[in-house]
Design a protein around this motif. Structure first.
Motif, PDB file in Angstrom:
ATOM      1  N   GLY A  93       0.844  -1.327   0.203  1.00  0.00           N
ATOM      2  CA  GLY A  93      -0.097   0.006   0.208  1.00  0.00           C
ATOM      3  C   GLY A  93       1.055   1.246  -0.233  1.00  0.00           C
ATOM      4  N   ASP A  94       0.381   2.492  -0.108  1.00  0.00           N
ATOM      5  CA  ASP A  94       1.004   3.856  -0.242  1.00  0.00           C
ATOM      6  C   ASP A  94       1.598   3.911   1.318  1.00  0.00           C
ATOM      7  N   GLY A  95       0.899   3.633   2.260  1.00  0.00           N
ATOM      8  CA  GLY A  95       1.049   3.786   3.672  1.00  0.00           C
ATOM      9  C   GLY A  95       2.470   2.862   4.030  1.00  0.00           C
ATOM     10  N   VAL A 119       2.831  -1.107  -5.981  1.00  0.00           N
ATOM     11  CA  VAL A 119       2.439  -0.148  -4.975  1.00  0.00           C
ATOM     12  C   VAL A 119       1.063   0.374  -5.239  1.00  0.00           C
ATOM     13  N   ILE A 120       0.307   0.138  -4.373  1.00  0.00           N
ATOM     14  CA  ILE A 120      -1.192   0.591  -4.368  1.00  0.00           C
ATOM     15  C   ILE A 120      -1.230   1.897  -3.713  1.00  0.00           C
ATOM     16  N   ASN A 121      -1.594   2.914  -4.706  1.00  0.00           N
ATOM     17  CA  ASN A 121      -1.649   4.396  -4.173  1.00  0.00           C
ATOM     18  C   ASN A 121      -3.172   4.689  -4.237  1.00  0.00           C
ATOM     19  N   ASN A 122      -3.743   4.672  -3.069  1.00  0.00           N
ATOM     20  CA  ASN A 122      -5.107   5.109  -2.967  1.00  0.00           C
ATOM     21  C   ASN A 122      -5.267   6.353  -1.914  1.00  0.00           C
ATOM     22  N   GLN A 123      -4.120   6.913  -1.774  1.00  0.00           N
ATOM     23  CA  GLN A 123      -4.355   8.213  -0.965  1.00  0.00           C
ATOM     24  C   GLN A 123      -4.595   8.159   0.301  1.00  0.00           C
ATOM     25  N   ILE A 124      -4.530   6.891   1.018  1.00  0.00           N
ATOM     26  CA  ILE A 124      -5.380   6.905   2.288  1.00  0.00           C
ATOM     27  C   ILE A 124      -4.726   5.323   3.004  1.00  0.00           C
ATOM     28  N   TYR A 125      -4.813   5.396   4.213  1.00  0.00           N
ATOM     29  CA  TYR A 125      -4.670   4.278   4.920  1.00  0.00           C
ATOM     30  C   TYR A 125      -6.064   3.503   4.879  1.00  0.00           C
ATOM     31  N   GLY A 126      -6.194   2.473   3.863  1.00  0.00           N
ATOM     32  CA  GLY A 126      -7.489   1.709   3.842  1.00  0.00           C
ATOM     33  C   GLY A 126      -7.810   0.973   4.947  1.00  0.00           C
ATOM     34  N   MET A 127      -6.908   0.020   5.171  1.00  0.00           N
ATOM     35  CA  MET A 127      -7.114  -1.201   6.131  1.00  0.00           C
ATOM     36  C   MET A 127      -7.420  -0.489   7.787  1.00  0.00           C
TER      37      MET A 127
HETATM   38 MG   LIG Z   1      -3.133   3.210   0.767  1.00  0.00          MG
END
Ligand SMILES: [Mg+2]
Ligand SMILES: Cc1ncc(C[n+]2csc(CCOP(=O)(O)OP(=O)(O)O)c2C)c(N)n1
Ligand code: SF4
Lengths: 243, 348
Positions: A93-95, A119-127
């Motif tokens: 992830g991005d984080g 790297v999955i850049n979703n601009q957030i801490y998803g999990m």
């Molecule tokens: Mg993320």
């Protein structure tokens, strides 16, 4: 009737734990499809960290090594050094890759490890439920506040950064948004994996991904949101290519 | 018989690891460990099938070791105190995923690079969070350091666990004669059929796939610890059989105490030393069996304040009516032979 689209070999239709509208699974599908096309799925090891990447559990057939949060590129280094003929990937992830594990990601790139970092850049801490990540946009809301440049700095353009290093063979960013974007993402991923396999070099590929749940954006509105907000900050393209 | 060589403790440890079949090493420089990393850096990448990486940190190093080991190779890292703290999360992870790893900790003080025994609790009690415990060897000579590292790889493979060899800056920098064990063929290493070597179709495998999971895995650890205590506990007995005043100490301090005991024995004093060579498993039985009718006093020595090893001795004694005196130094100061002698004389 001819079947033109379906579940690729090496994946199944098991229900995953991803939220509706999440594009993590698109990334996994592209990985499986590319490995199939390269004939490498039986010769591949994927190092997976902690993050929403875990939600794909059991849905694809690639040997997977679980890693600690942020450390997948270091784990992949060890795997790759001991298995130089394998296709070794990290999926982060991005984080994971750009915050807690930024040193490991950067140094694997700078050493030119024979691996591909995805790297999955979703601009957030998803999990963990939507906290600010290193790629959160200026003005974007998160559960740890709105990003303001004066106290939380700017979204990190990591692909651009790695593109300036000597060792990597291939560095690119693609979006998992429209079918056209996804076709481009697949083209880039194939190059990244070939760069590793054929030339024994390091590849980095960043996928821009939706996180409707933590953005507070309806899945149907995600595309517009990204075109207006994400793509201007994170342009897609190749930043370095050995081909 | 192999020929004896004169070697520094750290270098002997590094060479012995190679001979034991260590294929991968990643480490980050820290005094007094650096010679291990330097030795392997100069050798390993020229040896077929092996690799050395200077990690960008201890965090990275232990994670590289995890990856190499999970993918099938005997792997090791070495560090000292501060670096050990940085490795905690992944040490815990190795244990919970049953991925073998050998770690050499060359202990140093918290405030200086001088030798210390203050990592005792960290290593013997719990690998970071999760409460898993590693096997822990405690050598007191260069020979023992080399032998224990060699054996550490076999124990790590057999039990799929983390094995520590806990030395310190004194042992690491000591130069002594050592007889090294032979090089083992990499092809002869025990097979790790659980390691992912790339996929067989239809299989999803998690690296270092625990052969058991969840609570069963946790319960299995307790069985392993009991097995270790029964079969692997080691303790050196130096004039302990007829001693009236008995020293209990490990590693460097035991070595220092030994010279004091030797001197006093020369004067006819009934002193002796019991030195645990394994700290986990701890020699509970040997301590429990100390004869209170003969032993008038026990002296526990260590280079650690607050006391650490002392508490394990007290636990093992289980309330036996023998007076116990503890004496320790800390913060980069070591118990000297003179101090050990003085303490013993007071108790005689
Ligand atoms: Mg993320
Ligand atoms: C050492 C450590 N700190 C914190 C966490 C909690 N944690 C789990 S996933 C995660 C962030 C995930 O965000 P990202 O890497 O961007 O992946 P995403 O879920 O967005 O795909 C955090 C902080 C952890 N697992 N380990
Ligand atoms: S929280 Fe976001 S990244 Fe995670 S599964 Fe849901 S949409 Fe996807």
């Amino acid at each position: 009737m001819e079947k033109v689209f379906g579940i690729p070999e090496g994946m199944n239709d098991k229900k995953t734990a991803f939220c509706p509208g999440c594009t993590h699974m698109t990334a996994y599908r592209l990985i499986v499809e590319c490995l199939n096309e390269l004939g490498e799925r039986d010769n591949a090891i994927l190092c997976r960290p902690i993050g929403c990447s875990l939600n794909a559990d059991g849905s694809f057939d690639i040997h997977t090594i679980q890693s600690m949060h942020g450390r997948a590129s270091a784990v992949a280094t060890g795997v790759s050094r001991m298995n130089p003929t394998k296709t070794v990937m990290s999926y982060q992830g991005d984080g994971d890759a750009i915050s807690i594990g930024v040193a490991e990601t950067l140094y694997a790139a700078n050493r030119g490890e024979k691996m591909t970092a995805i790297v999955i850049n979703n601009q957030i801490y998803g999990m963990t439920g939507g906290q600010m990540s290193p790629t959160t946009l200026i003005g974007q809301r998160s559960t740890t506040g709105v990003r303001r440049a004066d106290d939380t700095g700017y979204p990190l353009r990591f692909a651009e950064w790695l593109g300036q290093l000597e060792a990597p063979g291939y560095v690119a960013r693609a979006a998992l948004y429209t079918p056209k974007d996804i076709m481009q993402a697949k083209k880039f991923l194939l190059k990244a994996l070939r760069c590793q396999k054929e030339l024994g070099r390091y590849s980095y590929i960043e996928f821009l991904s939706f996180c409707p749940t933590n953005w507070g954006v309806q899945p149907k509105d995600c595309l517009k949101y990204c075109q207006e907000n994400v793509l201007p900050v994170f342009p897609v393209g190749e930043f370095k290519s050995c081909f | 018989m192999a020929k004896k060589e004169v070697m520094q403790g750290n270098e002997a440890v590094a060479e012995s690891a190679l001979r034991a079949g260590c294929r991968f090493f990643a480490g980050y420089p820290i005094t007094p460990q650096s010679e291990i990393t330097e030795y392997l850096a100069l050798k390993m990448n020229d040896m077929p099938g092996r690799a050395f990486v200077q990690g960008e940190s201890e965090v990275a190093s232990i994670n590289m070791v995890f990856g190499a080991s999970a993918a099938g190779a005997r792997a090791m890292t070495a560090t000292a105190s501060h670096g050990l703290s940085l490795m905690a999360e992944t040490l815990s992870f190795c244990a919970s995923q049953t991925v073998p790893a050998v770690i050499v900790d060359v202990g140093r003080a918290i405030s200086s690079t001088d030798p210390a025994q203050t990592n005792y609790n960290f290593i013997t009690k719990s690998l970071g969070h999760g409460g898993f415990r590693p096997f822990c060897f405690a050598p007191a000579t260069v020979q023992e350091s080399a032998d224990m590292v060699y054996e550490a790889f076999d124990i790590a493979d057999k039990y799929r666990c983390v094995v520590f060899v806990m030395t310190d800056g004194m042992l690491g920098h000591l130069i002594e004669t050592v007889e090294l064990k032979p090089y083992r063929e990499l092809a002869d290493m025990p097979e790790r059929d659980w390691a992912p070597h790339g996929c067989g179709r239809g299989h999803v495998t998690h690296g270092g796939t625990p052969y058991i999971r969840g609570e069963a895995l946790a319960n299995r650890q307790e069985e392993i610890y009991a097995e270790w205590e029964r079969d692997y506990t080691r303790v050196e007995d130096y004039y302990a059989a007829d001693a009236e005043v008995l020293v209990l100490a490990w590693g460097t301090v035991a070595r220092t105490a030994k010279s004091a005991v030797k001197k006093l024995r020369g004067e006819g004093c009934r002193v002796g030393l019991l030195r645990p060579q394994t700290l986990f498993p701890f020699p509970n039985r040997a301590i429990r069996e100390i004869d209170e009718r003969r032993v008038r006093h026990i002296l526990v020595l260590e280079d650690a304040i607050p006391y650490q090893f002392y508490h394990d001795v007290m636990y093992a004694l289980g309330g036996k009516p023998i007076p116990v005196t503890r004496y320790a130094r800390s913060m980069g100061v070591q118990v000297s032979a003179e101090e050990a002698e003085e303490q013993l004389r007071r108790l005689l």
